[in-house]
Design an enzyme around this catalytic site. Sequence first.
Site, PDB file in Angstrom:
ATOM      1  N   GLY A 107       0.796  -1.221   0.000  1.00  0.00           N
ATOM      2  CA  GLY A 107       0.000   0.000   0.000  1.00  0.00           C
ATOM      3  C   GLY A 107       0.825   1.266   0.000  1.00  0.00           C
TER       4      GLY A 107
ATOM      5  N   ASP B 103      -7.982   6.804   1.766  1.00  0.00           N
ATOM      6  CA  ASP B 103      -6.898   7.480   2.485  1.00  0.00           C
ATOM      7  C   ASP B 103      -6.242   8.512   1.578  1.00  0.00           C
ATOM      8  OD1 ASP B 103      -6.017   5.248   0.940  1.00  0.00           O
ATOM      9  OD2 ASP B 103      -4.066   5.307   1.909  1.00  0.00           O
ATOM     10  N   ASP B 104      -5.624   9.501   2.213  1.00  0.00           N
ATOM     11  CA  ASP B 104      -4.823  10.519   1.525  1.00  0.00           C
ATOM     12  C   ASP B 104      -5.559  11.194   0.371  1.00  0.00           C
ATOM     13  OD1 ASP B 104      -3.044   9.571   3.318  1.00  0.00           O
ATOM     14  OD2 ASP B 104      -1.549   8.886   1.890  1.00  0.00           O
TER      15      ASP B 104
ATOM     16  N   LYS C 241      -0.109   2.313  -4.436  1.00  0.00           N
ATOM     17  CA  LYS C 241      -0.627   3.653  -4.717  1.00  0.00           C
ATOM     18  C   LYS C 241      -0.334   4.121  -6.138  1.00  0.00           C
ATOM     19  CE  LYS C 241      -2.311   5.728  -0.858  1.00  0.00           C
ATOM     20  NZ  LYS C 241      -2.661   4.499  -0.147  1.00  0.00           N
TER      21      LYS C 241
ATOM     22  N   ASN D 278       2.255  -2.714   5.979  1.00  0.00           N
ATOM     23  CA  ASN D 278       2.569  -2.000   4.735  1.00  0.00           C
ATOM     24  C   ASN D 278       4.055  -1.669   4.824  1.00  0.00           C
ATOM     25  OD1 ASN D 278       2.322  -0.368   2.373  1.00  0.00           O
ATOM     26  ND2 ASN D 278       2.077   1.464   3.645  1.00  0.00           N
TER      27      ASN D 278
ATOM     28  N   ASP E 298       8.276   4.796   2.468  1.00  0.00           N
ATOM     29  CA  ASP E 298       8.080   5.568   1.237  1.00  0.00           C
ATOM     30  C   ASP E 298       8.173   7.070   1.469  1.00  0.00           C
ATOM     31  OD1 ASP E 298       5.715   5.687   2.667  1.00  0.00           O
ATOM     32  OD2 ASP E 298       4.411   5.035   1.036  1.00  0.00           O
TER      33      ASP E 298
ATOM     34  N   TYR F  77      -7.876   7.772   9.134  1.00  0.00           N
ATOM     35  CA  TYR F  77      -7.502   6.381   9.413  1.00  0.00           C
ATOM     36  C   TYR F  77      -6.566   6.224  10.601  1.00  0.00           C
ATOM     37  CZ  TYR F  77      -3.673   7.939   6.372  1.00  0.00           C
ATOM     38  OH  TYR F  77      -2.653   8.649   5.809  1.00  0.00           O
TER      39      TYR F  77
HETATM   40  C1  GDL Z   1      -0.083   6.683   4.441  1.00  0.00           C
HETATM   41  C2  GDL Z   1      -0.691   5.922   3.321  1.00  0.00           C
HETATM   42  C3  GDL Z   1       0.209   4.815   2.818  1.00  0.00           C
HETATM   43  C4  GDL Z   1       1.677   5.154   2.939  1.00  0.00           C
HETATM   44  C5  GDL Z   1       1.943   5.418   4.392  1.00  0.00           C
HETATM   45  C6  GDL Z   1       3.398   5.697   4.748  1.00  0.00           C
HETATM   46  C7  GDL Z   1      -2.215   4.704   4.828  1.00  0.00           C
HETATM   47  C8  GDL Z   1      -3.592   4.233   5.084  1.00  0.00           C
HETATM   48  N1  GDL Z   1      -2.011   5.407   3.685  1.00  0.00           N
HETATM   49  O1  GDL Z   1      -0.715   7.514   4.994  1.00  0.00           O
HETATM   50  O2  GDL Z   1      -0.135   4.583   1.487  1.00  0.00           O
HETATM   51  O3  GDL Z   1       2.479   4.126   2.472  1.00  0.00           O
HETATM   52  O4  GDL Z   1       1.198   6.528   4.798  1.00  0.00           O
HETATM   53  O5  GDL Z   1       3.891   6.808   4.066  1.00  0.00           O
HETATM   54  O6  GDL Z   1      -1.341   4.481   5.629  1.00  0.00           O
END
Ligand code: GDL
Length: 702
Positions: free
Chosen positions: A23, A130-131, A54, A269, A241, A175
């Site tokens: 994710g 999200d985002d 994403k 994630n 990321d 979230y």
């Molecule tokens: C986030 C993003 C996710 C990302 C992470 C870390 C969620 C639900 N969404 O907000 O895609 O990888 O931060 O940067 O976590």
Amino acid sequence: MPKPSASKATGKTCRFISGVVEGFYGRPWTMEQRTELFQREKKWGLNTYLYAPKDDYKHRMYWRDLYSPEEAEKLVALITAAKKNGVDFIYAISPGLDITFSNPKEVATLKRKLDQVSGFGCSSFSLLFDDIETEMCPADKQAFSSFAHAQVAVTNEVFTHLGQPDTFLFCPTDYCAAFCTPNVSQSAYLHTVGENLLPGIDVLWTGPKVVSHHITVESIVEVSSVLKRAPVIWDNIHANDYDPQRIFMGPYKDRPTDLIPKLRGVLTNPNCEYHPNFVAIHTLATWCRSEGGRGGGQRDVEMTGGGDDEAGSDPCYSPKRALTLALTDWLQEFLSTDQPGGPRPLNPTHLKKESSDEEPMQTDVGDPVYVPGSGDNPLFTAEPLTLDDLQLLSELFYLPYEHGSTARTMLTELDWLKAHREAVGDAETEMTAEWRSRAKCFDVMCVAVFTMFNRLSNAPNRSILYDLYNYICDIKSGVTLARAYVKQLGGQSRPSAQVMTDDPEPWGFRGGLSGEFQRMLPCHGNRDLFRHPPMTSVYSIRPFCPEDKTEIQKIHMEMQRGEAKAPAAALPALISDGLAGGQLSPSPNCGLVLEDERGVCGYALGLTDATAAALNNQRTLPGDFPSLVTMQLHPRVTDPAPARRMIGSLLSLMKTSGSRGVFCELRQGDRRMFDFYSKLGSFTTLKMAGLPQDVVAMGTSL
Ligand code: GDL
């Protein structure tokens, strides 16, 4: 593994969802990597994979577009591979960038896309919000009373359209607790979701923050009561990321196993790079398994944390032991060749050959093997990678809120060696001996990093190495610079060109433009003393002379103005105001001035006997600290090094003048100097009778 439980909301038997969410932002994993992931999940007892990359076009930005036949073929193969390994493949889609919730055509498009994926053999789905921008478009504002209502309406409709799949996940826009206004229990958004989302739909939650340090049972009980269901944790603990210099290879941690019965599941994630996630996923699997022993009388003795050296340890899970298990398995992966053409194992008889003019040996593929002669360079060899190397690798790239123990030791030691560098050069005192011994230990730690780097570079599995390469190269450079600096402090080498030069090579200062921006911001890393863009000034420190008084006064006044939100008169008086203001003169040989190309830019002044000055200011001096020092720098001095050199020199001068202890007074508004003295390491806060409110005294013995 946690036992399957019956859902209160639906009566369905639910197994605990455990596994991975792809994710993150950036380059998605390849189909081959995902397929390998499913095999690993099976082996380690994890059961779910949430497909949500994403930056995969058709997952988010072009969510409306159907898959082409070629793409479809790949997805079918992937879904089949997941099934073969007992992994539930959840297909997620993120339409939130631009969907109009109230437009039936949009909802039909969403259904059509998911129907297509359903046709690929997928039976579990997820809608992610999200985002995204939280302001609704005018049409949606008209149709829905809130953003949450809009999302819930579309999600319920799609869920029903797909025949109420056993697994259907919803990711809210709020979230994590940090996103809730005003907080979780009073969040109108979450209440709407909790009350209106159909009970068969599960909700994703990242914990108190996007990247949560800890996730407590209490926090989950709280959010569950608002959501009216136990959440599935989308855990960003290993996600990287958001920072190209970080990668996380520490164990799954700071989530008590007591959480397991309170959760619907956990999906991690992790790092964008596929291979370095071995530890993240392996330790999550160990964590999930830990609950199996609860109450059943068959607790996994190996994994219990009791008696471990981890503070507040979990009786069912030890991150340290989970890490060792993971690294032990990972080592085998590193040692397996993944590419043809890798190094051939050296035949020991080759190594014994003495002379190069013998016939070259033939290998099974017929290539001649070079064997160095007696006067030739020996062949480069790196020993095979060890478990200790991987342990060190993990400690250097541990977790977002925690460095591993070796990394912490290296930082602490470097800090100490810097703070006590005056010890070097003194006559052989106990302190000098300690400094040298600690510098030697620091050096050994640096060499271990280089050795690890060499062995990793030689590892047969090149795919793992390539995923790690930028990071290990970066840490190697950082450690090289630190090592050179300590050697220079110890007088073992001339000031290193990379460390000291005014015109460093690009690799001598790291982080690029983004790094420069960050260093200039006031909140940059709380370990940093001052903001310091690349050094451009040459500073000199010279003895104070009476002609300097005017310049010193100017700096003193300017700093007071900066410190005071109110006029200078409102600031509490310090004993040292007299010294900096020119009413008092520093003791002989106890004044220094800092100059750059524009003139005087700082001062450090001392009074060896401050008794009279203290009396004048109604203070009673602490017995062991009879001397006063004051130091100030013009704001244009952004490099902390000259300040440290100046105070170090002043303290030496005062000691020579017979002082056994000095103190300084600071107004609480003067954070810069307070941080400066605190981080020197030797100064501590003193109790002093008569100190005005908002003034602190700090001192050090000499
Ligand atoms: C986030 C993003 C996710 C990302 C992470 C870390 C969620 C639900 N969404 O907000 O895609 O990888 O931060 O940067 O976590």
